[in-house]
Design a protein around this motif. Structure first.
Motif, mmCIF file in Angstrom:
data_model
loop_
_atom_site.group_PDB
_atom_site.id
_atom_site.type_symbol
_atom_site.label_atom_id
_atom_site.label_comp_id
_atom_site.label_asym_id
_atom_site.label_seq_id
_atom_site.Cartn_x
_atom_site.Cartn_y
_atom_site.Cartn_z
ATOM 1 N N GLU A 50 40.817 42.832 -0.697
ATOM 2 C CA GLU A 50 40.508 44.252 -0.890
ATOM 3 C C GLU A 50 41.521 45.147 -0.183
ATOM 4 O O GLU A 50 41.904 46.190 -0.708
ATOM 5 C CB GLU A 50 39.096 44.551 -0.374
ATOM 6 N N ILE A 97 38.144 49.869 3.696
ATOM 7 C CA ILE A 97 37.749 49.100 2.519
ATOM 8 C C ILE A 97 36.852 49.963 1.646
ATOM 9 O O ILE A 97 35.838 50.487 2.109
ATOM 10 C CB ILE A 97 37.008 47.816 2.921
ATOM 11 N N ILE A 143 35.025 49.618 -2.107
ATOM 12 C CA ILE A 143 34.707 48.689 -3.184
ATOM 13 C C ILE A 143 34.400 49.475 -4.453
ATOM 14 O O ILE A 143 33.609 50.432 -4.422
ATOM 15 C CB ILE A 143 33.507 47.800 -2.802
ATOM 16 N N SER A 192 32.767 47.668 4.591
ATOM 17 C CA SER A 192 33.250 48.673 3.646
ATOM 18 C C SER A 192 32.822 50.068 4.065
ATOM 19 O O SER A 192 31.742 50.273 4.622
ATOM 20 C CB SER A 192 32.720 48.360 2.245
#
Length: 682
Positions: free
Chosen positions: A349, A415, A417, A466
């Protein structure tokens, strides 16, 4: 088979094809009818077995009167009218054998220490059974005991498979006793090499006579080995790895490293090499070549690269029902394997490429997009998470906003997503995947309602670290999907806050999901998406209404909003009337098609010189046949020489080629070019 010999019987001429195979000696010996058959297939064996054990000849009869009922109870009649002769009754009363195999075959148990099979009836009283039966005594353990304590067994020094020739096993009393008569053959239960230690134990039992314990089998030259595999290796019971080395050397010359690692795992499982460590050291460079060349792993140390490769091999071994711990590979790297595997998702990621144009998108946001952008980023850097829903029709710039958020967070090392309900929507977002792929959400909620993720796995750690989770086209998702995702985050984050306290951004357009003109359709819509879920009312709604795709045509933008929200006027049939400036009047098919093509593609000469001007224009049709028709018209209008290519369709069975060739030519399956392909050179 005719040999030319013929005989005339009752005015008919017969040859030897009319003669049933027979044996003259057997006919004379038994003085009865007896055919000769060759048992060449399993069906004949089954037939003969059934023929021998079909039972006595029976005659069924029934005495009926004129007033007897017409209905017949066959089961009742069979139970009342079954005849058993005295010899059969006598044989069955004394429970004599109906059949037997000579010589008898004993299936001998093979189990690891304290891993014996225990069987009992489902209706048994377990406490009473344990008090009555000592399940620690098995064929194998009692075999060890007999070799250690019984003088006859000590003098015989026989293998486990030969033990039943001299001793008989009593399943009731669970011990061996000396055999007085009848020859018996012992056969060790079959063991797959994938069972590893149990397989090597079976190998030792077949080659070591009269062992007295499991430790005795492990002892070679007065030295106790750590495993049955090592003992078999020390005794030379495992064959040379030369052919395995040659296989890997040949594959290394032309196979990709990933395929070579899979081959290595397969050889470990199915070929049982004697020295896996030697094979690993010899081919380690070939196994790791792709990782060393990949720019993502340039900063990795050799130990980390080795850990990645071992993790990949271990993954293949897991799929085959075993693990890397069962083989003599570098155990010191197993810790780094787990660590590298755990961080693999996070590294992937963090290494997503950020397009340079995405970094500049935040400077081009309109007022509504800017408000949503600032609000979401503020929540990302706050201590408590929030959940949002970006609501807006097509062309409003939702994807533009998503890419801005992803680029901003990822450029700062965080991060973010990105997932979507559909694969097409996911492909638009950098690093996007479907929610089923990323979160392992089940497709069928009738069997399972939870995400198939381990709380200690790499994806769970990715979710916990995240800053933002973005879900596009959430309006098309089922309520159970959103709720399963909520349960997953609450479990991973160990929090009862909605979505585990993470910042989650949903986006979509309920106007595009289903028409909501009729109440019945609206109810179906509410059941299919998460509008009726309690989570929906906990989301912070952010509406975008300025259509960026039609910013130069505000009337068309307002028209789209009215249609999507059900505010556009309809006629008596419930149909919407399109504005005149959007409609090409229909006169006849040819003229109307020409006007349509002229309005969309006014000058095909310019498009052949600049293909990008054609990419931004298209004609949508409800049927594929209309697409083919329009393509044929346009290809003929393009400048250049027309080339026609004809496909060659063949049937699987060439005998049907003439019957089905025209039918195959008429088919146009998806993913394949048409039978008649017309092209012009650009």
């Amino acid at each position: 088979m005719g040999d030319g010999k013929k005989v005339k019987v009752r005015r008919f001429t017969l040859d030897n094809r009319w003669v049933v195979p027979y044996n003259p000696y057997l006919l004379a010996l038994f003085d009865c009818h007896m055919n000769v058959e060759i048992c060449s297939t399993i069906k004949l064996v089954k037939y003969l077995y059934k023929y021998v054990f079909k039972g006595h000849d029976l005659v069924c009869f029934r005495i009926m009167t004129d007033d007897s009922p017409t209905d017949t109870d066959e089961i009742k009649e069979f139970q009342k009218g079954r005849y058993i002769s005295p010899p059969e009754a006598f044989w069955r009363i004394y429970e004599f054998r109906l059949n037997e195999m000579t010589p008898s075959v004993y299936t001998l148990q093979v189990h690891l220490p304290n891993q014996q099979l225990v069987s009992f009836s489902k209706n048994s009283d377990l406490l009473q059974l344990l008090a009555k039966v000592d399940f620690s005594k098995t064929m194998l353990t009692e075999f060890f005991k007999m070799n250690a304590t019984n003088a006859a067994a000590e003098s015989l020094k026989c293998f486990y498979k030969d033990f039943p020739q001299h001793f008989v096993w009593s399943s009731k009393y669970r011990h061996w006793t000396e055999r007085k008569r009848r020859k018996v053959i012992g056969r060790l239960v079959s063991v797959n090499p994938r069972e590893e230690e149990r397989y090597y134990l079976r190998l030792l039992l077949n080659h070591i006579p009269a062992p007295i314990s499991f430790d005795d089998l492990l002892t070679v030259n007065a030295k106790k080995m750590n495993s049955f595999r090592e003992a078999a290796l020390a005794l030379g019971l495992l064959q040379s790895d030369t052919y395995i080395e040659e296989t890997l050397e040949e594959a290394a010359a032309f196979q990709m490293p990933s395929s070579l690692r899979l081959l290595f795992a397969t050889l470990l499982v199915y070929c049982s090499p004697t020295d896996p460590t030697m094979l690993w050291r010899k081919f380690e460079l070939d196994f790791t070549r792709d990782y060393e060349r990949h720019k993502q792993y340039h900063a990795y140390s050799p130990a980390q690269i080795r850990g990645l490769v071992l993790a990949d091999i271990n993954k293949s071994l897991h799929q085959m029902g075993t693990s890397i711990a069962a083989y003599q590979l570098p155990l010191d790297d197993l810790v780094s394997v787990d660590h590298v595997h755990l961080t693999k998702e996070i590294e992937a990621e963090k290494n997503i490429d950020i397009p340079p144009e995405d970094l500049l998108m935040s400077l081009r946001l309109n007022a509504q997009q800017k408000y949503a952008y600032d609000t979401i980023l503020q929540a990302c850097f706050a201590s408590q998470g929030h959940s949002f829903f970006i609501d807006g029709p097509g062309g409003i710039g939702k994807t533009f906003l998503y890419r801005s958020l992803l680029a901003t967070l990822r450029s700062q090392g965080y991060i973010a997503i990105a997932v979507a309900t559909s694969g097409i929507a996911a492909s638009i977002l950098p690093g996007g995947r479907t929610e089923h792929s990323r979160f392992k959400i089940p497709l069928d909620f009738s069997k399972n309602r939870t995400c198939q993720l381990s709380k200690q796995g790499s994806v769970a750690r990715l979710l916990s670290e995240s800053k933002l989770i973005l879900w596009d086209e959430a309006s098309m998702a089922k309520r159970e999907t959103i709720e399963a995702f909520d349960d997953l985050l609450r479990d991973v984050m160990e929090s009862e806050l909605p979505f585990g306290g993470k910042v989650v951004v949903f986006g979509g357009d309920f106007r595009q999901t289903l028409p909501v003109i009729k109440q019945a359709t609206k109810e179906i819509l509410l059941q299919s998406c998460f509008l009726n879920s309690p989570l929906w009312y906990k989301l912070h709604k952010l509406k975008l209404i300025e259509n960026m795709r039609a910013i130069l045509d505000p009337q068309f933008s307002e028209f789209l909003l009215r249609v999507g929200e059900g505010r556009e006027l309809v006629d008596f049939n419930g149909e919407i009337t399109l504005p005149r400036d959007l409609v090409i009047p229909y006169y006849d098919k040819e003229e109307s098609l020409n006007r349509l093509l002229q309005s969309i593609f006014p000058d095909l000469t310019l498009y052949s010189l600049d293909p990008y001007r054609m990419i931004n224009r298209c004609i949508l049709t409800p049927k594929n046949s209309s697409v083919d028709e329009l393509n044929d018209i346009l290809i003929k209008r393009f400048p250049g020489e027309l080339h026609t290519f004809i496909s060659s369709d063949k049937t699987v069975d060439q005998r049907h080629q003439g019957d089905y060739e025209d039918f195959l030519n008429s088919q146009n399956p998806k993913g394949l070019p048409p039978h008649r392909l017309m092209l012009k050179e650009h």
